[in-house]
Design an enzyme around this catalytic site. Structure first.
Site, PDB file in Angstrom:
ATOM      1  NE  ARG A  94      -2.130   1.231   3.702  1.00 22.94           N
ATOM      2  CZ  ARG A  94      -1.976   2.434   4.372  1.00 22.94           C
ATOM      3  NH1 ARG A  94      -2.281   3.549   3.718  1.00 22.94           N
ATOM      4  NH2 ARG A  94      -1.115   2.617   5.470  1.00 22.94           N
TER       5      ARG A  94
ATOM      6  CB  CYS B 155       4.879  -8.113   8.297  1.00 27.48           C
ATOM      7  SG  CYS B 155       5.166  -6.905   9.651  1.00 27.48           S
TER       8      CYS B 155
ATOM      9  CG  HIS C  87       1.472  -8.756  12.346  1.00 26.26           C
ATOM     10  ND1 HIS C  87       1.044  -9.653  11.552  1.00 26.26           N
ATOM     11  CD2 HIS C  87       2.262  -8.094  11.978  1.00 26.26           C
ATOM     12  CE1 HIS C  87       1.810  -9.248  10.201  1.00 26.26           C
ATOM     13  NE2 HIS C  87       2.339  -8.211  10.884  1.00 26.26           N
TER      14      HIS C  87
END
Length: 206
Positions: free
Chosen positions: A88, A141, A159
């Site tokens: 993004r 990630c 996470h």
């Protein structure tokens, strides 16, 4: 047992990363496990190279990778990682891949080689807000999680909420969940000491 634990440097417009803060605060050993810690670059290209070099140098018995997720209020062990980079925002090198395979001939997804369900249950039993996740996003990630799960060493990506000093809001971190948020607990219910205790518990359980 020797465990390699990695976090990530800050990225985007932030100068803080909760995963880096947690990993940097880990002790050298816990419950008889020796810990080696390292901070990975937020780079699609360099993160994999850095992880491979760390594994070759330290030859750990297990690998725990920690990243931050701004849209989550729980600690979320990742049960799967996808073979796709779809950013993004640009990484710290300015790269912004869209729909690119991480390994061109690799499986569409890979499962964690440490039991994400067991670790989630362990965290929840200890009183931490914890949920197993099957979507690590498509940013760096997930990139690292996929490469970690392809290694012969048992590995798990976790996470943690994107906490910031003084309770300020993270400027980035929603690369995992664009729509944002677990309902397990408000992010304000966490502090850095609790995140550290959660990661220490995971390491001690291996």
């Amino acid at each position: 047992m020797h465990i390699l634990v990695t976090g990530f440097e800050p990225f985007g417009n932030d100068n803080f990363n909760a995963s880096s803060a947690v990993v940097s605060a880990l002790p050298a050993s816990i419950a008889g496990r020796r810990l080696t810690t390292a901070i990975l670059p937020v780079s699609f290209h360099r993160s994999g190279e850095a992880l491979s070099a760390l594994l070759a140098e330290h030859r750990p018995d297990a690998l725990i990778c920690v990243g931050e997720a701004g849209g989550r209020a729980a600690v979320t062990p990742e049960a799967r990682a996808a073979n796709e980079d779809d950013a993004r925002i640009p990484d710290n090198d300015g790269a912004r891949p869209r729909g690119a395979a991480i390994i061109s001939d690799g499986p569409l997804s890979l499962p964690s080689s440490l039991d994400a369900q067991r670790i989630t249950a362990l965290l929840a039993a200890a009183g931490f807000a914890a949920q197993v996740s099957r979507n690590a996003g498509r940013f760096v990630c997930n990139h690292v999680a996929y490469l970690a799960y392809a290694q012969p060493v048992p590995a798990l990506f976790i996470h943690v909420p994107a906490l910031r000093p003084g309770g300020t809001e993270a400027g980035v971190g929603r690369e995992t969940d664009l729509r944002a948020a677990s309902t397990a607990a408000p992010a304000s219910a966490w502090d850095m000491e609790q995140l550290l205790a959660a990661v220490e518990l995971v390491a001690a359980s291996l």
